[in-house]
Enzyme design. Structure first.
Site, PDB file in Angstrom:
ATOM      1  N   CYS A   2       4.551  -6.682  -6.908  1.00 13.98           N
ATOM      2  CA  CYS A   2       5.276  -7.162  -8.064  1.00 13.98           C
ATOM      3  C   CYS A   2       5.512  -6.046  -9.059  1.00 13.98           C
ATOM      4  O   CYS A   2       5.221  -4.881  -8.807  1.00 13.98           O
ATOM      5  CB  CYS A   2       4.475  -8.281  -8.757  1.00 13.98           C
ATOM      6  SG  CYS A   2       3.928  -9.602  -7.641  1.00 13.98           S
ATOM      7  N   ARG A  49       7.860 -11.177  -9.497  1.00 15.61           N
ATOM      8  CA  ARG A  49       7.025 -11.430  -8.328  1.00 15.61           C
ATOM      9  C   ARG A  49       7.787 -11.281  -7.024  1.00 15.61           C
ATOM     10  O   ARG A  49       8.883 -11.811  -6.865  1.00 15.61           O
ATOM     11  CB  ARG A  49       6.420 -12.836  -8.398  1.00 15.61           C
ATOM     12  CG  ARG A  49       5.388 -13.089  -7.282  1.00 15.61           C
ATOM     13  CD  ARG A  49       4.863 -14.517  -7.320  1.00 15.61           C
ATOM     14  NE  ARG A  49       3.796 -14.708  -6.342  1.00 15.61           N
ATOM     15  CZ  ARG A  49       3.367 -15.883  -5.900  1.00 15.61           C
ATOM     16  NH1 ARG A  49       3.920 -17.002  -6.386  1.00 15.61           N
ATOM     17  NH2 ARG A  49       2.410 -15.966  -5.000  1.00 15.61           N
ATOM     18  N   ILE A  52       4.088 -12.589  -1.270  1.00 20.89           N
ATOM     19  CA  ILE A  52       3.558 -12.140   0.016  1.00 20.89           C
ATOM     20  C   ILE A  52       2.511 -13.124   0.529  1.00 20.89           C
ATOM     21  O   ILE A  52       2.505 -13.500   1.693  1.00 20.89           O
ATOM     22  CB  ILE A  52       2.935 -10.730  -0.115  1.00 20.89           C
ATOM     23  CG1 ILE A  52       3.971  -9.716  -0.632  1.00 20.89           C
ATOM     24  CG2 ILE A  52       2.347 -10.279   1.218  1.00 20.89           C
ATOM     25  CD1 ILE A  52       5.149  -9.499   0.273  1.00 20.89           C
ATOM     26  N   GLY A  75       0.017  -5.827  -6.862  1.00 23.66           N
ATOM     27  CA  GLY A  75      -0.798  -5.253  -5.793  1.00 23.66           C
ATOM     28  C   GLY A  75      -1.289  -6.277  -4.792  1.00 23.66           C
ATOM     29  O   GLY A  75      -0.802  -7.409  -4.725  1.00 23.66           O
ATOM     30  N   ILE A 289      13.337   7.026  11.051  1.00 26.16           N
ATOM     31  CA  ILE A 289      14.505   7.740  10.552  1.00 26.16           C
ATOM     32  C   ILE A 289      14.679   9.024  11.348  1.00 26.16           C
ATOM     33  O   ILE A 289      13.710   9.733  11.629  1.00 26.16           O
ATOM     34  CB  ILE A 289      14.337   8.070   9.052  1.00 26.16           C
ATOM     35  CG1 ILE A 289      14.423   6.799   8.227  1.00 26.16           C
ATOM     36  CG2 ILE A 289      15.361   9.083   8.583  1.00 26.16           C
ATOM     37  CD1 ILE A 289      15.779   6.131   8.234  1.00 26.16           C
ATOM     38  N   SER A 361       2.090   1.979   6.521  1.00 22.97           N
ATOM     39  CA  SER A 361       2.487   3.377   6.674  1.00 22.97           C
ATOM     40  C   SER A 361       1.272   4.227   7.038  1.00 22.97           C
ATOM     41  O   SER A 361       0.127   3.786   6.914  1.00 22.97           O
ATOM     42  CB  SER A 361       3.119   3.914   5.385  1.00 22.97           C
ATOM     43  OG  SER A 361       2.125   4.337   4.475  1.00 22.97           O
ATOM     44  N   GLY A 362       1.526   5.463   7.442  1.00 22.74           N
ATOM     45  CA  GLY A 362       0.460   6.401   7.802  1.00 22.74           C
ATOM     46  C   GLY A 362       0.136   7.390   6.702  1.00 22.74           C
ATOM     47  O   GLY A 362      -0.547   8.385   6.956  1.00 22.74           O
TER      48      GLY A 362
END
EC number: 6.3.5.4
Length: 643
Positions: A2, A49, A52, A75, A289, A361-362
């Protein structure tokens, strides 16, 4: 995920609704699903908001039953179920199963120490109507952003992005010289600075408790500890690493919306995807990508990992004609931001959002396990530095660094100028030098006399030295990693991903930055991270048998763009225009002839100034778009409210 914003008035008045709503609307992209504002005596809180977990409840601002506390939060708290069970045992009741309510109950039970119980990424604000005090907090690694500042009237304003503060009519737009110096050195504005005076970033792992009339004074509640465990064995450590990361990944798979992953084909993202595949019954949705420039394209390796784990894989290829995105990036990042990988990051977030609302993600693997080439070079230089007393080392290598020519065109073995310069410096300054986009000696030549006076001797190295003094370790590699966690990671990597993802209403989760995993990895011996010149040694050992050697042990490519070639090709006109006319030339910060010389050296091929020119181009666009070309106040002397 958010966006939050708020105003706490200096005189206890209720803020104006129009102002608060304008601030909240400025971050509408962060929360397209719901929005609301709460106007109270002494404060106003706004929220956007992105749902999730538990879409049916969790609306914000959220108030306690007695009306004393009002919360806005951005978060995910991954251990919220365990906290709920603990808080229920303590007598608290829950109306839903969203982590927002968990946070409110945690505050009611533990007060300011509630942050010590949270495992996740977060930024939040809680207003206490009884004490007329606001409490701000940011997660330990700085995954989620939080800006704050003081208005001309002494009101405290805060928000998830700088644009929310800028929507307030009493926040000034005078550029902070030290922030600009750090930007030109690093390519981003590091915390605690923000680009404008009297605005700041709440640093990672910090809280701020504030009442009207006081000077904002953030307090640290967490820090990295690099004290090592000397008994670690590589095989056992690799096994434990795999188990710990698997737990961190599984915690981040809880969502009531579609979930996927970024897949670059590098070690870190491939490791995360492999663990996701092992924890999921359905094919993992992955996206990647590619570039039309072979030296920067990793899409083949991403496809290799996608085939191995049977993911539902999508790709987007970036070509030169996508430079129209530059001005969009200036608007997305609010501050000048010169990481060229922001362009592919923006596109991969856009691609991911077509299928999912959450992506893993890494990010964090290189910082945790010394994966950057600069880590190896810094450790090698530190060994050489330790063999000579400073009384000899500094003058000898200082002279060599000054006299040795800069030969960007030559084979790497002959490019010794930067090494000579670093050997004349202390550890923190040398590391600042190694990560600088525009080295200090070049910045000195570019700056005008007026701007040098404005800086009054301040340089980006001063920030690195201050952090280095707090590292709590003497090992050069650990100091470099600590500096990365304090500057590069929150200022560049996490900023890049947060803004790009939220611009598309996408939440990104980073299991390699689980604070318990990070704390454990920090305690490992340095030689388990960087071993015989091999970065991420123990991480790669942990995934042998899970990923191919072609993925684990190929040369690190990095997620970047071919900007040096771009400025000699499709971006030539843009680069020349930025350095020879317009805001950069008129703002009073730069020497015009030095800018022109920089451009001529690059286009002639005598020097590679691609990263520096990209930084200057992004600054030029920032000055033009965010300040409307009104840059005369960049060199106006004024003292910031606090540092």
């Amino acid at each position: 995920m958010c966006g939050l914003t708020g105003i706490v008035t200096a005189d206890g008045r209720t803020p104006e609704r129009a102002t608060l709503e304008a601030m909240n609307t400025a971050q509408a992209h962060r929360g397209p699903d719901q929005h609301d504002c709460a106007l109270l005596a002494g404060a106003g809180l706004g929220h956007r908001r992105l749902t999730i977990i538990d879409p049916a409840s969790g609306e914000q601002p959220m108030r306690s039953e007695d009306g004393r506390y009002t919360l806005v939060y951005n978060g995910e708290i991954y251990n919220y179920r365990a906290l709920n069970a603990e808080l229920e045992q303590a007598g608290y009741h829950f109306d839903g199963h969203c982590d927002t309510e968990t946070l409110l109950r945690a505050w009611q039970h533990w007060g300011e120490s509630c942050v010590d119980h949270l495992r996740g990424m977060f930024a939040f604000a809680i207003w206490d109507a009884q004490t007329q005090r606001v409490f701000l907090a940011r997660d330990r690694l700085g995954i989620k952003p939080l800006y704050y500042g003081l208005t001309a009237d002494g009101d405290l304003v805060f928000g998830s992005e700088l644009k929310t503060l800028m929507a307030h009519p009493r926040i000034g737009r005078s550029v902070e010289p030290r922030a600009l110096e750090c930007y030109l050195a690093l390519g981003y504005v590091p915390e605690p600075y923000a680009i404008f005076r009297d605005t700041f970033k709440l640093a990672a792992g910090h809280t701020l408790s504030w009442q009207p009339g006081a000077a904002p004074s953030p307090t640290a509640y967490w820090d990295l500890d690099f004290e090592t465990r000397q008994s670690d064995a590589p095989e056992a450590t690799a096994t434990e690493l795999h188990e710990r990361l698997d737990e961190a990944v599984r915690m981040r798979l809880v969502a009531d919306v579609p979930l996927g992953a970024f897949l670059s084909g590098g070690v870190d993202s491939s490791a995360v995807v492999s663990l996701m595949a092992g924890a999921s019954d359905e094919p993992v949705k992955t996206c990647a990508i590619g570039f039309d420039h072979a030296d920067f394209d990793e899409s083949d390796h991403a496809r290799q990992v996608a085939r191995q784990f049977g993911t539902d894989h999508r790709e987007h290829r970036i070509a030169s004609q996508e430079f129209g995105l530059i001005d969009t990036l200036v608007d997305v990042y609010d501050e000048p931001f010169a990481d060229s990988s922001a362009l592919p990051t923006y596109r991969v977030c856009e691609l991911a959002r077509q299928q999912v609302k959450v992506a893993l993600s890494g990010d964090g693997g290189d910082e945790n396990f010394a994966g950057y080439r600069r880590h190896r070079l810094h450790w090698n230089e530190s060994r050489a530095r330790a063999k000579l007393p400073a009384s000899i080392r500094k003058p000898v290598f200082g002279v060599l660094g000054a006299l040795y020519p800069k030969m960007d065109w030559a084979p790497r073995v002959f490019r010794a100028k930067t090494t000579f310069q670093s050997l004349a410096m202390d550890t923190a300054e040398a590391y600042c030098h190694s990560v600088s986009v525009i080295p200090q000696d070049l910045r000195e030549r570019l700056y005008s006399t007026a701007f040098k006076s404005e800086l009054d001797g301040y340089r980006a190295r001063d920030l690195f030295r201050a952090h280095g003094d707090n590292a709590g370790t003497e090992h050069a590699l650990s100091i470099a990693q600590y500096l990365d966690f304090k500057t590069w990671l929150p200022g560049d990597i996490l900023t890049k991903v947060d803004r790009a993802s939220m611009a598309h209403g996408l939440e990104v989760r980073v299991p390699l930055l689980d604070h318990e995993f990070v704390g454990w990895s920090a305690s490992l011996r340095p030689d388990l991270k960087l071993h015989r010149g091999q970065g991420k040694y123990v991480l790669k050992k942990a995934f042998e048998g899970h990923l191919s050697d072609d993925i684990l042990y190929r040369r690190k490519q990095g997620f970047s763009a071919p900007i040096a070639d771009w400025f000699r090709g499709p971006l030539r006109d843009a680069g020349e225009g930025a350095l020879t006319a317009g805001p950069l030339v008129d703002c009073g910060v730069f020497d015009r002839s030095a800018l022109a010389d920089l451009w001529e050296q690059h286009v002639s091929g005598r020097r590679d100034h691609g990263p520096a020119i990209w930084s200057l181009l992004m600054l030029s666009r920032f000055l033009a778009r965010q300040l409307g070309g009104a840059t005369h106040d960049v060199t106006t002397t004024a003292e910031p409210a606090h540092a």
